[in-house]
Scaffold this motif. Structure first.
Motif, PDB file in Angstrom:
ATOM      1  N   LEU A 191       0.825  -1.215   0.000  1.00  0.00           N
ATOM      2  CA  LEU A 191       0.000   0.000   0.000  1.00  0.00           C
ATOM      3  C   LEU A 191       0.855   1.259   0.000  1.00  0.00           C
ATOM      4  N   ASP A 192       1.927   1.255   0.775  1.00  0.00           N
ATOM      5  CA  ASP A 192       2.795   2.427   0.855  1.00  0.00           C
ATOM      6  C   ASP A 192       3.325   2.784  -0.534  1.00  0.00           C
ATOM      7  N   ARG A 193       3.902   1.826  -1.191  1.00  0.00           N
ATOM      8  CA  ARG A 193       4.461   2.078  -2.525  1.00  0.00           C
ATOM      9  C   ARG A 193       3.364   2.459  -3.519  1.00  0.00           C
ATOM     10  N   PHE A 194       2.232   1.750  -3.441  1.00  0.00           N
ATOM     11  CA  PHE A 194       1.133   2.020  -4.359  1.00  0.00           C
ATOM     12  C   PHE A 194       0.696   3.485  -4.265  1.00  0.00           C
ATOM     13  N   LEU A 195       0.514   3.975  -3.046  1.00  0.00           N
ATOM     14  CA  LEU A 195       0.075   5.367  -2.873  1.00  0.00           C
ATOM     15  C   LEU A 195       1.181   6.349  -3.230  1.00  0.00           C
ATOM     16  N   SER A 245      -6.574  12.989  -7.823  1.00  0.00           N
ATOM     17  CA  SER A 245      -7.320  12.202  -6.828  1.00  0.00           C
ATOM     18  C   SER A 245      -8.372  11.339  -7.514  1.00  0.00           C
ATOM     19  N   ALA A 246      -8.932  11.830  -8.618  1.00  0.00           N
ATOM     20  CA  ALA A 246      -9.891  11.016  -9.373  1.00  0.00           C
ATOM     21  C   ALA A 246      -9.190   9.802  -9.977  1.00  0.00           C
ATOM     22  N   ALA A 247      -7.988  10.011 -10.513  1.00  0.00           N
ATOM     23  CA  ALA A 247      -7.229   8.897 -11.102  1.00  0.00           C
ATOM     24  C   ALA A 247      -6.829   7.893 -10.031  1.00  0.00           C
ATOM     25  N   LEU A 248      -6.382   8.387  -8.872  1.00  0.00           N
ATOM     26  CA  LEU A 248      -5.973   7.477  -7.802  1.00  0.00           C
ATOM     27  C   LEU A 248      -7.174   6.718  -7.248  1.00  0.00           C
ATOM     28  N   ALA A 249      -8.314   7.378  -7.107  1.00  0.00           N
ATOM     29  CA  ALA A 249      -9.527   6.689  -6.642  1.00  0.00           C
ATOM     30  C   ALA A 249      -9.890   5.571  -7.610  1.00  0.00           C
ATOM     31  N   LYS A 250      -9.782   5.844  -8.894  1.00  0.00           N
ATOM     32  CA  LYS A 250     -10.084   4.830  -9.914  1.00  0.00           C
ATOM     33  C   LYS A 250      -9.097   3.667  -9.814  1.00  0.00           C
ATOM     34  N   GLU A 251      -7.819   3.976  -9.625  1.00  0.00           N
ATOM     35  CA  GLU A 251      -6.822   2.912  -9.485  1.00  0.00           C
ATOM     36  C   GLU A 251      -7.054   2.093  -8.220  1.00  0.00           C
ATOM     37  N   LEU A 252      -7.408   2.751  -7.127  1.00  0.00           N
ATOM     38  CA  LEU A 252      -7.698   2.022  -5.892  1.00  0.00           C
ATOM     39  C   LEU A 252      -8.882   1.085  -6.089  1.00  0.00           C
TER      40      LEU A 252
END
Length: 192
Positions: free
Chosen positions: A104-108, A132-139
């Motif tokens: 998770l650390d590396r992913f974020l 944040s929209a792109a990261l939410a989609k990736e999560l």
């Protein structure tokens, strides 16, 4: 006047870089619980959340069954919302699955934006952006739930990936992320 709990959080923790799976899983969980509520509500219950969710140990939370969900729904010390409690369990499982991809650390942190805002007034502080929209989609693509662009932006602020302290704030730049170099994947994620 700001509540002393909020002031202490701002002055000692908010916006400082947070690393480590368990610490980041806690922040992910609390941001998901905060949705639709004031941050003060969640912050005031943080110690109860830590107790109820076994210190936010993702290995323990990932194993929660229906009895644990019912236990949490009966706990007056936390926000009692079935969808958010079940999201914590789902997100714990997604956190464990990310270990195969570096964690998770590396992913974020690999997705930290190349630039951080420099707001001069509270009205200039964004609540979400393309990053944040792109990261939410990736999560979501790796199994996380109940995290949209706004909660992910708040997460990015809280863990120091962004510095949205106002230009005149004594905490501006304290995280060290202002002007920091970032990886190519972070630049790409932040520009989407």
């Amino acid at each position: 006047m700001e509540h002393p709990l909020v002031r202490a959080y701002h002055d000692t923790e908010w916006g400082m870089p947070v690393h480590g799976e368990q610490a980041l899983f806690e922040r992910v969980t609390l941001e998901a619980f905060q949705g639709g509520l004031s941050w003060f509500t969640v912050l005031a219950k943080r110690d109860a959340f830590r107790t109820a969710f076994h210190g936010f140990d993702p290995e323990v939370v990932a194993e929660y069954g229906d009895a644990d969900v019912e236990r949490l729904l009966a706990d007056p010390g936390i926000v009692r919302n079935r969808r958010k409690i079940e999201a914590a369990r789902t997100n714990a499982r997604a956190t464990l699955a990310l270990r195969e991809r570096g964690g998770l650390d590396r992913f974020l942190w690999d997705r930290r934006p190349a630039r951080t805002p420099a707001p001069r007034t509270a009205a200039q502080v964004p609540t979400k952006d393309a990053g944040s929209a792109a990261l939410a989609k990736e999560l979501r693509s790796v199994g996380f739930v109940h995290l949209g662009p706004t909660s992910v932006y708040a997460l990015m602020e809280a863990v120091g990936m962004l510095d949205t302290h106002l230009a005149g704030c004594h905490r501006r730049g304290a995280s060290g992320v202002h002007g920091a170099q970032v990886s190519a994947s972070a630049t790409a994620a932040g520009s989407q």
